[in-house]
Design an enzyme around this catalytic site. Sequence first.
Site, PDB file in Angstrom:
ATOM      1  CG  HIS A  52      29.781 -18.456 -18.177  1.00 12.04           C
ATOM      2  ND1 HIS A  52      29.211 -19.662 -18.516  1.00 12.04           N
ATOM      3  CD2 HIS A  52      29.766 -17.698 -19.297  1.00 12.04           C
ATOM      4  CE1 HIS A  52      28.867 -19.643 -19.784  1.00 12.04           C
ATOM      5  NE2 HIS A  52      29.182 -18.465 -20.289  1.00 12.04           N
ATOM      6  NE  ARG A  77      28.881 -13.061 -19.408  1.00 11.24           N
ATOM      7  CZ  ARG A  77      29.815 -13.729 -20.094  1.00 11.24           C
ATOM      8  NH1 ARG A  77      29.816 -13.724 -21.419  1.00 11.24           N
ATOM      9  NH2 ARG A  77      30.764 -14.374 -19.461  1.00 11.24           N
ATOM     10  CG  ASP A  88      13.257  -4.762  -9.464  1.00 15.06           C
ATOM     11  OD1 ASP A  88      13.135  -3.749 -10.198  1.00 15.06           O
ATOM     12  OD2 ASP A  88      12.350  -5.610  -9.323  1.00 15.06           O
ATOM     13  CD  GLU A 158      27.589 -15.376 -26.233  1.00 13.66           C
ATOM     14  OE1 GLU A 158      28.578 -15.857 -25.655  1.00 13.66           O
ATOM     15  OE2 GLU A 158      26.459 -15.278 -25.708  1.00 13.66           O
ATOM     16  CG  ASP A 184      29.322 -19.511 -26.273  1.00 13.52           C
ATOM     17  OD1 ASP A 184      29.446 -20.723 -26.030  1.00 13.52           O
ATOM     18  OD2 ASP A 184      29.045 -18.668 -25.406  1.00 13.52           O
TER      19      ASP A 184
END
Length: 185
Positions: A52, A77, A88, A158, A184
């Site tokens: 987000h 996240r 990476d 969620e 959620d």
Amino acid sequence: MPEYQHPLDIRLPDLLRSGLRLRGIFSGLPSPAIVEMCAYAGFDFIIIDNEHGCAGLETTENMLRAARASGLPSVVRCLAHDISRTLDIGAGALQIPMVNTAQQASALVRCVKYPLPGGGGGQRGSAFSTRAAGYGAFDGPAHTRRSNEGVALIVMIETTEGVANAAAIAAVDGVDAVFVGPNDL
């Protein structure tokens, strides 16, 4: 060659298993300075929110550098399609949203783990010229082992389907923690 601090911070799995109460914080702000401030404020870890938040990979990489330099374990996240690139650039832990089944969790583990000689492990593609591998300064097999043993995978439950499958999801080998996403849910 002088000894350098490895860019990949692998302390989070041990912290998660320690049984200690940990204090972490989410940051959706694209700022390495915020990461440093969170370290100096005494947090045990930070979650860099690329689900987000608005940070791109280049900024996230610099946020990971700030976390490593200030001694703050970090989690990124991100969405499943960003796993490879996020690892990476040096993420030592990932938090993946919307995990609903044990099969989905197993697939995520395979994305996080490198394949092992003789079989086993995962399906992560090897590139030892990345930041996570010290730009080639560290031995490839040692980086593979360090990553497979030290990168933490946190899955997010969620949905009601995820709740129904929570025990099976948590039991997947390679899942280090389950995080319940109350908004959620």
